[in-house]
Motif scaffolding. Sequence first.
Motif, short mmCIF file in Angstrom:
data_model
loop_
_atom_site.label_atom_id
_atom_site.label_comp_id
_atom_site.label_asym_id
_atom_site.label_seq_id
_atom_site.Cartn_x
_atom_site.Cartn_y
_atom_site.Cartn_z
N ASP A 11 0.84 -0.91 -0.03
CA ASP A 11 0.30 -0.09 0.00
C ASP A 11 0.78 1.85 -0.30
OD1 ASP A 11 -2.22 -1.92 0.06
OD2 ASP A 11 -2.75 -1.55 2.23
N LEU A 12 1.94 1.03 0.90
CA LEU A 12 2.39 2.34 1.04
C LEU A 12 3.34 2.50 0.11
CD1 LEU A 12 3.72 4.29 3.24
CD2 LEU A 12 6.02 2.34 3.19
N LEU A 13 3.73 1.49 -1.04
CA LEU A 13 4.25 1.83 -1.71
C LEU A 13 3.27 1.99 -3.26
CD1 LEU A 13 6.85 0.96 -4.54
CD2 LEU A 13 6.07 -1.27 -4.10
N MET A 14 2.21 2.06 -3.34
CA MET A 14 1.54 2.19 -4.43
C MET A 14 1.27 4.02 -4.19
SD MET A 14 0.97 0.46 -6.17
CE MET A 14 1.78 -1.73 -6.07
N ASP A 15 1.25 3.45 -2.68
CA ASP A 15 0.88 5.65 -2.71
C ASP A 15 1.92 6.44 -2.79
OD1 ASP A 15 -1.39 4.77 -1.64
OD2 ASP A 15 -1.15 4.63 0.22
N TYR A 16 3.15 5.76 -2.48
CA TYR A 16 4.91 6.52 -3.10
C TYR A 16 4.42 6.41 -4.43
CZ TYR A 16 9.45 7.28 -4.61
OH TYR A 16 10.64 6.91 -4.71
N LEU A 17 4.11 4.91 -5.68
CA LEU A 17 4.03 5.54 -7.18
C LEU A 17 3.07 6.05 -7.57
CD1 LEU A 17 4.65 1.45 -8.11
CD2 LEU A 17 6.41 3.43 -7.87
N GLU A 18 2.27 6.93 -6.40
CA GLU A 18 0.88 6.95 -7.55
C GLU A 18 1.26 9.00 -6.90
OE1 GLU A 18 -3.15 5.51 -5.46
OE2 GLU A 18 -2.48 3.99 -6.71
N GLY A 19 1.91 9.42 -6.66
CA GLY A 19 2.37 9.88 -5.67
C GLY A 19 2.35 11.13 -4.36
N VAL A 20 0.85 10.18 -3.68
CA VAL A 20 0.68 10.38 -2.86
C VAL A 20 0.87 10.90 -1.58
CG1 VAL A 20 -2.17 10.31 -4.22
CG2 VAL A 20 -0.74 8.34 -2.97
N LEU A 21 1.99 9.97 -1.18
CA LEU A 21 2.49 10.05 -0.13
C LEU A 21 2.77 11.80 0.81
CD1 LEU A 21 4.95 7.30 -0.03
CD2 LEU A 21 3.06 7.09 1.29
N PRO A 22 3.15 12.02 1.69
CA PRO A 22 3.70 13.24 2.37
C PRO A 22 5.01 13.16 2.03
CG PRO A 22 2.22 12.28 3.66
CD PRO A 22 2.04 11.10 2.69
N ALA A 23 5.18 14.52 1.87
CA ALA A 23 7.00 14.24 1.47
C ALA A 23 7.79 13.82 2.53
CB ALA A 23 7.30 16.24 1.47
N ASP A 24 7.83 13.55 4.23
CA ASP A 24 8.13 13.51 4.92
C ASP A 24 8.32 12.10 4.59
OD1 ASP A 24 5.47 13.34 5.98
OD2 ASP A 24 6.41 13.71 7.85
N VAL A 25 7.51 11.10 4.10
CA VAL A 25 7.00 9.94 4.72
C VAL A 25 7.41 9.85 3.03
CG1 VAL A 25 5.24 7.36 4.23
CG2 VAL A 25 4.86 9.59 5.63
N LYS A 26 7.96 10.01 2.12
CA LYS A 26 8.18 9.28 1.27
C LYS A 26 9.43 9.70 1.15
CE LYS A 26 7.86 11.40 -4.27
NZ LYS A 26 9.61 11.82 -4.39
N GLN A 27 10.31 10.87 1.72
CA GLN A 27 11.77 10.86 1.91
C GLN A 27 12.05 9.48 2.32
OE1 GLN A 27 12.45 14.30 3.44
NE2 GLN A 27 14.61 14.42 3.51
N ALA A 28 11.49 9.48 3.76
CA ALA A 28 11.67 8.53 4.34
C ALA A 28 12.19 7.03 4.25
CB ALA A 28 10.97 8.91 5.61
N LEU A 29 10.78 6.71 3.35
CA LEU A 29 11.08 5.93 2.05
C LEU A 29 12.14 5.34 1.21
CD1 LEU A 29 8.86 3.22 2.02
CD2 LEU A 29 7.71 4.32 -0.45
N GLU A 30 12.39 6.94 0.80
CA GLU A 30 13.47 6.96 -0.38
C GLU A 30 14.32 6.60 0.11
OE1 GLU A 30 12.74 11.20 -1.90
OE2 GLU A 30 12.01 10.08 -3.77
#
Length: 83
Positions: A11-30
Amino acid sequence: MRAIACVSGVDLLMDYLEGVLPADVKQALEEHVAGCPRCAAFFASYIGTPRIMREATAVTLPADVEASLKAFLRARTSAFRSS
Ligand SMILES: [Zn+2]
């Protein structure tokens, strides 16, 4: 800063790919994926899949090729039956 567990969720990955993650979560994931070969491979496989699917479905037989292929298969089938 939110900690990202090792490929904890599609789910988190899908959100990431769709670009809907909050910036801080996206950065932490990256940051996690950058330092984790396992997650990097997991990401790569998911990111690569839609492209592969498109390439696979883009290959469609021209009508005349399909017709001749069917005729060929019919001829082979009848030849097989008569033998
Ligand atoms: Zn990981």
